[in-house]
Design a protein around this motif. Structure first.
Motif, mmCIF file in Angstrom:
data_model
loop_
_atom_site.group_PDB
_atom_site.id
_atom_site.type_symbol
_atom_site.label_atom_id
_atom_site.label_comp_id
_atom_site.label_asym_id
_atom_site.label_seq_id
_atom_site.Cartn_x
_atom_site.Cartn_y
_atom_site.Cartn_z
ATOM 1 N N CYS A 38 0.857 -1.183 0.000
ATOM 2 C CA CYS A 38 0.000 0.000 0.000
ATOM 3 C C CYS A 38 0.893 1.233 0.000
ATOM 4 C CB CYS A 38 -0.887 -0.031 1.247
ATOM 5 S SG CYS A 38 -1.939 1.411 1.435
ATOM 6 N N THR A 39 0.802 2.043 -1.059
ATOM 7 C CA THR A 39 1.627 3.239 -1.166
ATOM 8 C C THR A 39 0.748 4.473 -1.033
ATOM 9 O OG1 THR A 39 3.097 2.031 -2.646
ATOM 10 C CG2 THR A 39 3.359 4.421 -2.575
ATOM 11 N N VAL A 40 1.054 5.255 0.007
ATOM 12 C CA VAL A 40 0.319 6.481 0.307
ATOM 13 C C VAL A 40 1.345 7.598 0.308
ATOM 14 C CG1 VAL A 40 -1.241 7.605 1.936
ATOM 15 C CG2 VAL A 40 -1.134 5.107 1.858
ATOM 16 N N GLY A 41 1.356 8.413 -0.734
ATOM 17 C CA GLY A 41 2.407 9.425 -0.855
ATOM 18 C C GLY A 41 3.751 8.714 -0.936
ATOM 19 N N LYS A 42 4.653 9.038 -0.010
ATOM 20 C CA LYS A 42 5.973 8.388 0.018
ATOM 21 C C LYS A 42 6.010 7.215 1.017
ATOM 22 C CE LYS A 42 8.919 12.342 -1.278
ATOM 23 N NZ LYS A 42 8.201 12.655 -2.442
ATOM 24 N N THR A 43 4.919 7.009 1.743
ATOM 25 C CA THR A 43 4.877 5.943 2.745
ATOM 26 C C THR A 43 4.431 4.633 2.107
ATOM 27 O OG1 THR A 43 4.295 7.593 4.410
ATOM 28 C CG2 THR A 43 3.926 5.288 4.993
ATOM 29 N N VAL A 44 5.175 3.566 2.402
ATOM 30 C CA VAL A 44 4.825 2.241 1.884
ATOM 31 C C VAL A 44 4.506 1.320 3.062
ATOM 32 C CG1 VAL A 44 5.612 0.268 0.537
ATOM 33 C CG2 VAL A 44 6.323 2.576 -0.128
ATOM 34 N N LEU A 45 3.284 0.795 3.060
ATOM 35 C CA LEU A 45 2.832 -0.116 4.102
ATOM 36 C C LEU A 45 2.721 -1.519 3.514
ATOM 37 C CD1 LEU A 45 -0.119 2.242 4.956
ATOM 38 C CD2 LEU A 45 1.825 1.924 6.437
ATOM 39 N N HIS A 46 2.925 -2.524 4.331
ATOM 40 C CA HIS A 46 2.745 -3.916 3.919
ATOM 41 C C HIS A 46 1.734 -4.579 4.851
ATOM 42 C CE1 HIS A 46 7.080 -4.165 2.106
ATOM 43 N NE2 HIS A 46 6.248 -3.471 1.351
ATOM 44 N N TYR A 47 0.804 -5.336 4.257
ATOM 45 C CA TYR A 47 -0.159 -6.113 5.025
ATOM 46 C C TYR A 47 -0.132 -7.553 4.525
ATOM 47 C CZ TYR A 47 -2.111 -1.546 6.274
ATOM 48 O OH TYR A 47 -2.280 -0.262 6.727
ATOM 49 N N ASP A 48 -0.363 -8.477 5.427
ATOM 50 C CA ASP A 48 -0.510 -9.883 5.054
ATOM 51 C C ASP A 48 -1.712 -9.973 4.114
ATOM 52 O OD1 ASP A 48 -1.210 -12.630 4.988
ATOM 53 O OD2 ASP A 48 -0.389 -12.937 7.003
ATOM 54 N N TYR A 49 -1.534 -10.572 2.936
ATOM 55 C CA TYR A 49 -2.617 -10.625 1.952
ATOM 56 C C TYR A 49 -3.846 -11.380 2.464
ATOM 57 C CZ TYR A 49 -4.985 -10.515 -2.509
ATOM 58 O OH TYR A 49 -5.906 -10.281 -3.496
ATOM 59 N N ARG A 50 -3.642 -12.252 3.452
ATOM 60 C CA ARG A 50 -4.770 -12.983 4.057
ATOM 61 C C ARG A 50 -5.852 -12.042 4.565
ATOM 62 N NH1 ARG A 50 -3.767 -17.396 8.551
ATOM 63 N NH2 ARG A 50 -6.000 -17.026 8.586
ATOM 64 N N CYS A 51 -5.476 -10.800 4.885
ATOM 65 C CA CYS A 51 -6.438 -9.866 5.471
ATOM 66 C C CYS A 51 -7.667 -9.690 4.586
ATOM 67 C CB CYS A 51 -5.793 -8.523 5.804
ATOM 68 S SG CYS A 51 -5.204 -7.573 4.391
ATOM 69 N N VAL A 52 -7.523 -9.811 3.273
ATOM 70 C CA VAL A 52 -8.662 -9.639 2.371
ATOM 71 C C VAL A 52 -9.712 -10.727 2.639
ATOM 72 C CG1 VAL A 52 -9.424 -9.614 -0.037
ATOM 73 C CG2 VAL A 52 -7.266 -8.495 0.596
ATOM 74 N N ASP A 53 -9.313 -11.991 2.557
ATOM 75 C CA ASP A 53 -10.251 -13.101 2.784
ATOM 76 C C ASP A 53 -10.717 -13.156 4.238
ATOM 77 O OD1 ASP A 53 -10.137 -13.919 0.129
ATOM 78 O OD2 ASP A 53 -8.494 -15.310 0.501
ATOM 79 N N ASP A 54 -9.793 -12.901 5.160
ATOM 80 C CA ASP A 54 -10.139 -12.968 6.582
ATOM 81 C C ASP A 54 -11.144 -11.884 6.967
ATOM 82 O OD1 ASP A 54 -8.393 -15.103 6.724
ATOM 83 O OD2 ASP A 54 -6.899 -14.064 7.942
ATOM 84 N N LEU A 55 -10.941 -10.654 6.458
ATOM 85 C CA LEU A 55 -11.878 -9.573 6.766
ATOM 86 C C LEU A 55 -13.245 -9.877 6.146
ATOM 87 C CD1 LEU A 55 -12.652 -6.847 7.977
ATOM 88 C CD2 LEU A 55 -11.724 -5.750 5.931
#
Length: 135
Positions: A38-55
């Motif tokens: 996830c890129t927001v401006g100059k900040t890059v965040l990483h999330y476990d892709y499982r979050c999509v199915d789990d949420l």
């Protein structure tokens, strides 16, 4: 140019729930694990892709609207929100879906618009206190 969305070459172009900021996300792999970048401006965040199915699974079970409750990692979070779930020892990964120490929060801000883009959920777009529900 790739026509498949959600790749590094063709990321999803998203807006935060209040529609005030643009950002992009794509699926990648790190250390053999599927992640969301996830890129927001100059900040890059990483999330476990499982979050999509789990949420999605959690929202289906919840069966109604749920507040997003977005907050930075260092800030307290309102119980019963997507953000609280995204860092709870009770969720399927047993804690944070965010993978970069210091930048593990904000799941409640950046994941819901992707869920909407993928046709998995409805998201409100008010100035504040937005909610999500599974479709």
């Amino acid at each position: 140019m790739s026509t498949v969305q959600g790749t590094k070459e063709n990321p999803w172009q998203l807006k935060t729930p209040p529609l005030t900021s643009d950002y992009e996300m794509y699926k990648d792999e790190k250390d053999g694990k599927a992640i969301l970048v996830c890129t927001v401006g100059k900040t890059v965040l990483h999330y476990d892709y499982r979050c999509v199915d789990d949420l999605y699974a959690m929202l289906k079970l919840h069966g109604d609207w749920m507040e997003l409750g977005s907050a930075d990692e260092q800030k307290p979070v309102k119980e019963g929100t997507v953000e609280a779930w995204g860092r709870s020892p009770e969720n399927p990964v047993g804690g944070w879906y965010g993978l970069k120490k210091g930048l593990r929060g904000r799941l409640g801000m950046y994941l819901p618009p992707l869920m909407e883009q993928l046709g998995l959920a409805e998201v409100e777009h008010n100035p504040r206190n937005n909610r999500i529900r599974a479709i």
